[in-house]
Design a protein around this motif. Sequence first.
Motif, PDB file in Angstrom:
ATOM      1  N   TYR A  74       0.855  -1.186   0.000  1.00 14.22           N
ATOM      2  CA  TYR A  74       0.000   0.000   0.000  1.00 14.22           C
ATOM      3  C   TYR A  74       0.894   1.239   0.000  1.00 14.22           C
ATOM      4  CZ  TYR A  74      -2.849  -3.765   1.880  1.00 14.22           C
ATOM      5  OH  TYR A  74      -3.474  -4.972   2.063  1.00 14.22           O
ATOM      6  N   ALA A  75       0.316   2.380  -0.367  1.00 15.13           N
ATOM      7  CA  ALA A  75       1.102   3.616  -0.293  1.00 15.13           C
ATOM      8  C   ALA A  75       0.235   4.739   0.240  1.00 15.13           C
ATOM      9  CB  ALA A  75       1.682   3.977  -1.660  1.00 15.13           C
ATOM     10  N   ALA A  76       0.873   5.652   0.981  1.00 19.60           N
ATOM     11  CA  ALA A  76       0.162   6.779   1.588  1.00 19.60           C
ATOM     12  C   ALA A  76       1.044   8.022   1.575  1.00 19.60           C
ATOM     13  CB  ALA A  76      -0.240   6.441   3.028  1.00 19.60           C
ATOM     14  N   GLY A  77       0.393   9.165   1.471  1.00 23.02           N
ATOM     15  CA  GLY A  77       1.100  10.440   1.572  1.00 23.02           C
ATOM     16  C   GLY A  77       1.670  10.914   0.243  1.00 23.02           C
ATOM     17  N   ASP A  78       2.682  11.773   0.333  1.00 20.89           N
ATOM     18  CA  ASP A  78       3.245  12.446  -0.848  1.00 20.89           C
ATOM     19  C   ASP A  78       3.709  11.483  -1.935  1.00 20.89           C
ATOM     20  OD1 ASP A  78       2.984  14.800   0.599  1.00 20.89           O
ATOM     21  OD2 ASP A  78       5.093  14.937   1.137  1.00 20.89           O
ATOM     22  N   VAL A  79       4.073  10.275  -1.548  1.00 20.48           N
ATOM     23  CA  VAL A  79       4.669   9.327  -2.496  1.00 20.48           C
ATOM     24  C   VAL A  79       3.613   8.576  -3.305  1.00 20.48           C
ATOM     25  CG1 VAL A  79       4.760   7.253  -1.011  1.00 20.48           C
ATOM     26  CG2 VAL A  79       6.607   7.671  -2.650  1.00 20.48           C
ATOM     27  N   ALA A  80       2.356   8.608  -2.864  1.00 20.81           N
ATOM     28  CA  ALA A  80       1.318   7.740  -3.433  1.00 20.81           C
ATOM     29  C   ALA A  80       0.559   8.438  -4.560  1.00 20.81           C
ATOM     30  CB  ALA A  80       0.330   7.323  -2.340  1.00 20.81           C
ATOM     31  N   ARG A  81       0.397   7.739  -5.648  1.00 19.82           N
ATOM     32  CA  ARG A  81      -0.432   8.233  -6.757  1.00 19.82           C
ATOM     33  C   ARG A  81      -1.531   7.200  -6.935  1.00 19.82           C
ATOM     34  NH1 ARG A  81       0.060  11.838 -10.972  1.00 19.82           N
ATOM     35  NH2 ARG A  81      -0.442  11.087 -13.037  1.00 19.82           N
ATOM     36  N   TRP A  82      -2.710   7.557  -6.501  1.00 19.72           N
ATOM     37  CA  TRP A  82      -3.776   6.573  -6.467  1.00 19.72           C
ATOM     38  C   TRP A  82      -4.933   7.004  -7.360  1.00 19.72           C
ATOM     39  CZ3 TRP A  82      -4.273  10.902  -3.832  1.00 19.72           C
ATOM     40  CH2 TRP A  82      -5.551  11.357  -3.511  1.00 19.72           C
ATOM     41  N   HIS A  83      -5.793   6.043  -7.679  1.00 19.50           N
ATOM     42  CA  HIS A  83      -6.932   6.317  -8.546  1.00 19.50           C
ATOM     43  C   HIS A  83      -8.045   6.976  -7.726  1.00 19.50           C
ATOM     44  CE1 HIS A  83      -9.423   5.794 -12.102  1.00 19.50           C
ATOM     45  NE2 HIS A  83     -10.402   5.553 -11.262  1.00 19.50           N
ATOM     46  N   HIS A  84      -8.254   8.265  -7.958  1.00 22.08           N
ATOM     47  CA  HIS A  84      -9.326   8.984  -7.268  1.00 22.08           C
ATOM     48  C   HIS A  84     -10.628   8.657  -7.999  1.00 22.08           C
ATOM     49  CE1 HIS A  84     -11.712  12.142  -5.500  1.00 22.08           C
ATOM     50  NE2 HIS A  84     -10.690  12.623  -4.805  1.00 22.08           N
ATOM     51  N   ALA A  85     -11.502   7.930  -7.323  1.00 22.18           N
ATOM     52  CA  ALA A  85     -12.672   7.376  -8.013  1.00 22.18           C
ATOM     53  C   ALA A  85     -13.615   8.465  -8.540  1.00 22.18           C
ATOM     54  CB  ALA A  85     -13.434   6.423  -7.083  1.00 22.18           C
ATOM     55  N   ALA A  86     -13.712   9.589  -7.836  1.00 20.28           N
ATOM     56  CA  ALA A  86     -14.617  10.641  -8.294  1.00 20.28           C
ATOM     57  C   ALA A  86     -14.048  11.390  -9.495  1.00 20.28           C
ATOM     58  CB  ALA A  86     -14.914  11.610  -7.161  1.00 20.28           C
ATOM     59  N   LEU A  87     -12.724  11.567  -9.504  1.00 17.17           N
ATOM     60  CA  LEU A  87     -12.084  12.242 -10.641  1.00 17.17           C
ATOM     61  C   LEU A  87     -11.776  11.258 -11.756  1.00 17.17           C
ATOM     62  CD1 LEU A  87      -9.626  14.540  -8.630  1.00 17.17           C
ATOM     63  CD2 LEU A  87     -11.720  15.243  -9.799  1.00 17.17           C
ATOM     64  N   ASP A  88     -11.828   9.974 -11.435  1.00 15.82           N
ATOM     65  CA  ASP A  88     -11.593   8.876 -12.373  1.00 15.82           C
ATOM     66  C   ASP A  88     -10.219   8.949 -13.033  1.00 15.82           C
ATOM     67  OD1 ASP A  88     -12.300   6.497 -13.569  1.00 15.82           O
ATOM     68  OD2 ASP A  88     -13.057   7.460 -15.391  1.00 15.82           O
ATOM     69  N   ARG A  89      -9.203   9.292 -12.228  1.00 21.47           N
ATOM     70  CA  ARG A  89      -7.833   9.216 -12.729  1.00 21.47           C
ATOM     71  C   ARG A  89      -6.850   9.273 -11.569  1.00 21.47           C
ATOM     72  NH1 ARG A  89      -6.740  14.581 -12.803  1.00 21.47           N
ATOM     73  NH2 ARG A  89      -8.736  15.642 -12.743  1.00 21.47           N
ATOM     74  N   PRO A  90      -5.611   8.919 -11.852  1.00 28.18           N
ATOM     75  CA  PRO A  90      -4.636   8.904 -10.761  1.00 28.18           C
ATOM     76  C   PRO A  90      -4.306  10.311 -10.280  1.00 28.18           C
ATOM     77  CG  PRO A  90      -3.736   7.869 -12.760  1.00 28.18           C
ATOM     78  CD  PRO A  90      -5.028   8.502 -13.135  1.00 28.18           C
ATOM     79  N   VAL A  91      -4.171  10.431  -8.982  1.00 29.06           N
ATOM     80  CA  VAL A  91      -3.923  11.723  -8.350  1.00 29.06           C
ATOM     81  C   VAL A  91      -2.816  11.529  -7.318  1.00 29.06           C
ATOM     82  CG1 VAL A  91      -4.924  13.397  -6.745  1.00 29.06           C
ATOM     83  CG2 VAL A  91      -6.277  12.596  -8.688  1.00 29.06           C
ATOM     84  N   ARG A  92      -1.932  12.508  -7.221  1.00 34.10           N
ATOM     85  CA  ARG A  92      -0.943  12.500  -6.139  1.00 34.10           C
ATOM     86  C   ARG A  92      -0.989  13.867  -5.480  1.00 34.10           C
ATOM     87  NH1 ARG A  92       4.262  13.665  -5.234  1.00 34.10           N
ATOM     88  NH2 ARG A  92       4.707  14.374  -7.358  1.00 34.10           N
ATOM     89  N   LEU A  93      -1.100  13.911  -4.179  1.00 37.62           N
ATOM     90  CA  LEU A  93      -1.222  15.176  -3.464  1.00 37.62           C
ATOM     91  C   LEU A  93      -0.026  15.369  -2.540  1.00 37.62           C
ATOM     92  CD1 LEU A  93      -5.006  15.083  -2.463  1.00 37.62           C
ATOM     93  CD2 LEU A  93      -3.967  16.278  -4.398  1.00 37.62           C
ATOM     94  N   GLU A  94       0.610  16.521  -2.650  1.00 39.90           N
ATOM     95  CA  GLU A  94       1.733  16.852  -1.773  1.00 39.90           C
ATOM     96  C   GLU A  94       1.243  17.825  -0.725  1.00 39.90           C
ATOM     97  OE1 GLU A  94       4.972  18.426  -4.044  1.00 39.90           O
ATOM     98  OE2 GLU A  94       5.220  16.610  -5.239  1.00 39.90           O
TER      99      GLU A  94
END
Lengths: 405, 64
Positions: A279-299
Amino acid sequence: MSATRAPAPGHVLVVGASAAGLTTAEALRRQGYTGSLTLLGAEEHLPYDRPPLSKQVLSGQWEESRAVLRPPETIERLGATLLLGDPAAHLDLPARTVRTAAGRELRADAVVIATGLTPRPPAGGAGPRGTHLLRTLDDARALRADLATASRLVVVGDGVLGSEVAATARRLGVDTTLLGPQPYPMAAQLGTDAARLLAESHTRNGVRLLPGDGAAGLIADDHHRVSGVRLVSGPVLPADVVLVAIGAVPDTGWLTDSGLTLDDGVLCDAHCRAGEGVYAAGDVARWHHAALDRPVRLENRANATAQALAVAGTILGAERPYQPVPSFWTDQFDARVQVYGVISPDAEVTVVEGDPAGGRFVAAHRTEGALTAVVGWNMPKQARLRAAELSAVYSRPRPASRATL
Amino acid sequence: MKVILEQDKCVASGQCVVAAPAVFDQRDEDGIAVLLDPAPAAESAEDVRHAADVCPALAIQLTE
């Protein structure tokens, strides 16, 4: 849904002991996990918080000890093995075993990647003495020590970190220049209107702004100490301290040959799963945001906590996709700014509360009539209330929003 | 449960109010969190723990 739940893992290894890593560990315990837990950190320090580094710690307003995430006795009560000062070096994915720089082999049933970011160095390497990056407590100490005797600071990079450090240094009385490619500092994060106000605030407080410029190179004196910044526009700006704040990259070097998909971060599904038991969490993680329907990474700091809580839930069998409203804040001079949602350069911006001329307002950003972001300027409560409408947009299971990141 | 709120650490994100509106509010003028109930009843305990978890400034301390 308990029938579909996987059994809780016997050993969870959290790689990264900053906000996301520590929160994951705490949330696992809070949610009833009783198995063994290891927290591996690259730095020697007990877990500490990063937002104060560019503000209260850099200014000296806080003792460094105030930036710790939890007092030692609280961490003790976590019942985790804390391994500090030993960065992860390699992940064997099928065996779920992490090898560390010191040669430890840590095998786990679940591995959480929370290694955060590494600042981008200046072109051509580390730069002469007096050139700084800022990510860690040690970085903040070194910059603070140099600022104490500095006569001229040049901040290269007009994002959040560069703007915050420029404000802090100026408040310390240091002659400060802030340069970057944008028309106003933080224009990408705030939108043009609020960024223009931020620029005015910096100028009013004595920061010299060089918008639309960059560093072509760093000049050193005979003692290999930085003496100036050669600008892309031509001239050399004298400096005895330089902060390079031109962004950061996910700290995934140790995962290069792991078999995980690395694409501007560790690519994860909507539940922050990067692979089987990983699993990944935080600044390093680029995950599929289901509402935006694409990968997102937040710093940002808020995401570190929220995503860590989500990952702990996923590990323990909660089948809830992670789809937060992105949000961050910054404090510079007399402005406390809150941003919710996603800033888009073509959004239509309306002041919905307060008055920019009075130094307090909330602005709504709309694209084709739909609310995409809310910016609050010295009106945190009102901004939060106005942003409540965004939760509906971001909690939809399918893309209904045209917001882009 | 006892709640301690360190207002000088608060960054006015308002996350605590979203998590536990019966126990926290924000000042209108600067958004700094306000503790409405320093000894919340048992039924608020889970909300308050969540508030402490999500506070980005770690300004909420709890003693059970």
